[in-house]
Design a protein around this motif. Structure first.
Motif, PDB file in Angstrom:
ATOM      1  N   VAL A 203       0.873  -1.173   0.000  1.00 30.04           N
ATOM      2  CA  VAL A 203       0.000   0.000   0.000  1.00 30.04           C
ATOM      3  C   VAL A 203       0.909   1.221   0.000  1.00 30.04           C
ATOM      4  CG1 VAL A 203      -1.879   1.215   1.151  1.00 30.04           C
ATOM      5  CG2 VAL A 203      -1.731  -1.286   1.327  1.00 30.04           C
ATOM      6  N   TYR A 204       1.169   1.752  -1.183  1.00 28.42           N
ATOM      7  CA  TYR A 204       2.111   2.853  -1.325  1.00 28.42           C
ATOM      8  C   TYR A 204       1.368   4.168  -1.565  1.00 28.42           C
ATOM      9  CZ  TYR A 204       5.620  -0.841  -2.074  1.00 28.42           C
ATOM     10  OH  TYR A 204       6.437  -1.945  -1.938  1.00 28.42           O
ATOM     11  N   PHE A 205       1.588   5.105  -0.683  1.00 30.33           N
ATOM     12  CA  PHE A 205       1.054   6.464  -0.791  1.00 30.33           C
ATOM     13  C   PHE A 205      -0.460   6.474  -0.987  1.00 30.33           C
ATOM     14  CE2 PHE A 205       5.458   6.370  -2.194  1.00 30.33           C
ATOM     15  CZ  PHE A 205       6.015   7.262  -1.284  1.00 30.33           C
ATOM     16  N   PRO A 206      -1.180   5.822  -0.064  1.00 32.23           N
ATOM     17  CA  PRO A 206      -2.640   5.877  -0.136  1.00 32.23           C
ATOM     18  C   PRO A 206      -3.131   7.281   0.185  1.00 32.23           C
ATOM     19  CG  PRO A 206      -1.965   4.934   1.943  1.00 32.23           C
ATOM     20  CD  PRO A 206      -0.706   5.102   1.133  1.00 32.23           C
ATOM     21  N   ASP A 207      -4.347   7.559  -0.205  1.00 28.89           N
ATOM     22  CA  ASP A 207      -4.949   8.858   0.096  1.00 28.89           C
ATOM     23  C   ASP A 207      -4.904   9.072   1.608  1.00 28.89           C
ATOM     24  OD1 ASP A 207      -6.626  11.099   0.454  1.00 28.89           O
ATOM     25  OD2 ASP A 207      -7.800  10.569  -1.319  1.00 28.89           O
ATOM     26  N   PRO A 208      -4.279  10.162   2.087  1.00 27.72           N
ATOM     27  CA  PRO A 208      -4.159  10.367   3.543  1.00 27.72           C
ATOM     28  C   PRO A 208      -5.425  10.914   4.191  1.00 27.72           C
ATOM     29  CG  PRO A 208      -3.111  12.176   2.389  1.00 27.72           C
ATOM     30  CD  PRO A 208      -3.539  11.189   1.327  1.00 27.72           C
ATOM     31  N   TRP A 209      -6.384  11.356   3.374  1.00 30.98           N
ATOM     32  CA  TRP A 209      -7.603  11.940   3.927  1.00 30.98           C
ATOM     33  C   TRP A 209      -7.239  12.834   5.113  1.00 30.98           C
ATOM     34  CZ3 TRP A 209     -11.784  11.597   0.998  1.00 30.98           C
ATOM     35  CH2 TRP A 209     -11.906  10.530   0.127  1.00 30.98           C
ATOM     36  N   PRO A 210      -6.596  13.972   4.848  1.00 29.12           N
ATOM     37  CA  PRO A 210      -5.998  14.767   5.930  1.00 29.12           C
ATOM     38  C   PRO A 210      -6.981  15.413   6.895  1.00 29.12           C
ATOM     39  CG  PRO A 210      -5.826  15.899   3.819  1.00 29.12           C
ATOM     40  CD  PRO A 210      -6.309  14.528   3.517  1.00 29.12           C
ATOM     41  N   LYS A 211      -8.216  15.711   6.449  1.00 33.19           N
ATOM     42  CA  LYS A 211      -9.159  16.355   7.357  1.00 33.19           C
ATOM     43  C   LYS A 211      -9.639  15.360   8.411  1.00 33.19           C
ATOM     44  CE  LYS A 211     -10.792  19.688   3.922  1.00 33.19           C
ATOM     45  NZ  LYS A 211     -11.951  20.209   3.165  1.00 33.19           N
ATOM     46  N   LYS A 212      -9.742  15.819   9.628  1.00 37.81           N
ATOM     47  CA  LYS A 212     -10.084  14.929  10.734  1.00 37.81           C
ATOM     48  C   LYS A 212     -11.398  14.200  10.504  1.00 37.81           C
ATOM     49  CE  LYS A 212     -10.407  14.738  15.769  1.00 37.81           C
ATOM     50  NZ  LYS A 212     -10.290  15.500  17.042  1.00 37.81           N
ATOM     51  N   ARG A 213     -12.373  14.878   9.928  1.00 41.75           N
ATOM     52  CA  ARG A 213     -13.675  14.235   9.720  1.00 41.75           C
ATOM     53  C   ARG A 213     -13.619  13.138   8.660  1.00 41.75           C
ATOM     54  NH1 ARG A 213     -14.358  19.229   6.985  1.00 41.75           N
ATOM     55  NH2 ARG A 213     -15.038  19.040   4.798  1.00 41.75           N
ATOM     56  N   HIS A 214     -12.518  13.095   7.906  1.00 43.58           N
ATOM     57  CA  HIS A 214     -12.361  12.071   6.873  1.00 43.58           C
ATOM     58  C   HIS A 214     -11.424  10.935   7.291  1.00 43.58           C
ATOM     59  CE1 HIS A 214     -13.487  15.262   3.609  1.00 43.58           C
ATOM     60  NE2 HIS A 214     -14.559  14.689   4.152  1.00 43.58           N
ATOM     61  N   HIS A 215     -10.887  10.984   8.497  1.00 41.64           N
ATOM     62  CA  HIS A 215      -9.929   9.957   8.919  1.00 41.64           C
ATOM     63  C   HIS A 215     -10.534   8.557   8.861  1.00 41.64           C
ATOM     64  CE1 HIS A 215      -6.994  12.769  11.301  1.00 41.64           C
ATOM     65  NE2 HIS A 215      -7.093  13.077  10.022  1.00 41.64           N
ATOM     66  N   LYS A 216     -11.857   8.460   9.016  1.00 43.60           N
ATOM     67  CA  LYS A 216     -12.517   7.149   8.958  1.00 43.60           C
ATOM     68  C   LYS A 216     -12.408   6.525   7.569  1.00 43.60           C
ATOM     69  CE  LYS A 216     -17.045   9.368   8.254  1.00 43.60           C
ATOM     70  NZ  LYS A 216     -16.575  10.752   8.471  1.00 43.60           N
TER      71      LYS A 216
END
Length: 265
Positions: free
Chosen positions: A160-173
């Motif tokens: 799993v290389y460089f997956p989308d980090p979903w940086p906003k806290k509400r998107h961490h899920k």
């Protein structure tokens, strides 16, 4: 400028509506359809325009080297890869790094999953031009692939290389590396099989390390329990190079599937 082959023309693509390729000739827009539950996903499909070369590679190689993740069958990995050990790669972008790893290690099969149509065509083109018969391209949701289409202990590794980090806290899920994903993956990895993650997003790297370290089915391959040096087999990608130029720090994590207890065998 030469004429495009009729079967990859933009006019034909337009006639098919939302489907870029005819059934059997390329990836489906939503291969699993409504067969499975709707849930929060870690990815967003990107059906952007393909080049003529990418479409031509898709039409040539998809019937033999491509598959839709529809969840309706169990894959025969031995048959697909001629008995080679198989590594699952989740999210391969444009496929350059995947092709390099396949060329450097022809004794390992790579089942590469993504939803980016141009990247799928690009990887098939790279595999075709370089004679990389150890690559297969899967279109769709990796969770459905793992849960419905792969058998226990069928994988020798996962990347799993460089997956989308979903940086906003509400998107961490939406982040892929979560306890439930690891529990599912552990059933498909043989004991000793390695999950290799890489990210240039520091907070996500910290979460990965925390979640993986706490999971009962995985153990860190690093004696100090931290991040790993970049292995020589993982190519330096263009995306990674851009991040490094911006001062990003790339972290690699290599965690092995623990041996099963005697009572679990």
């Amino acid at each position: 400028m030469g004429e495009q082959p009729e079967n990859v023309s933009q006019q034909n693509i337009a006639r098919r509506g939302s489907r870029m390729f005819a059934p059997g000739e390329g990836p489906s827009p939503d291969p699993a359809g409504a067969h499975f539950e709707r849930r929060i996903r870690s990815f967003q499909p990107r059906r952007s325009r393909v080049t003529a070369g990418q479409a031509e590679a898709m039409l040539k190689r998809w019937p033999d080297w491509g598959l839709d993740i529809d969840g309706k069958r169990v894959l025969d990995l031995d048959g697909m890869f001629g008995g080679l050990p198989v590594v699952l790669e989740i999210g391969f972008g444009m496929g350059e790094a995947t092709a390099q790893m396949a060329a450097a290690d022809p004794g390992t099969g790579i089942l590469a999953v993504d939803v980016h149509t141009p990247g799928q065509g690009n990887l098939l083109g790279l595999a075709d031009r370089n004679g990389l018969t150890n690559v297969r391209v899967a279109n769709g949701d990796a969770i459905i692939l793992l849960r419905e289409m792969l058998t226990e202990d069928s994988l020798d590794g996962c990347r799993v290389y460089f997956p989308d980090p979903w940086p906003k806290k509400r998107h961490h899920k939406r982040r892929l590396i979560q306890p439930d994903f690891l529990t599912l993956l552990a059933t498909r990895l043989r004991p000793g099989g390695v999950l290799h993650c890489a990210t240039d997003w520091e907070p996500y790297a910290e979460q990965m390390l925390e979640v993986l370290s706490a999971h009962p089915d995985f153990e860190n391959t690093q004696p100090d329990g931290g991040y790993a040096p970049r292995p020589a087999f993982r190519p330096l990608t263009r995306f990674e190079g851009q991040g490094l130029d911006k001062g990003h720090v790339v972290h690699d994590l290599l965690f092995a599937r623990k041996p099963r207890d005697r009572d679990d065998r």
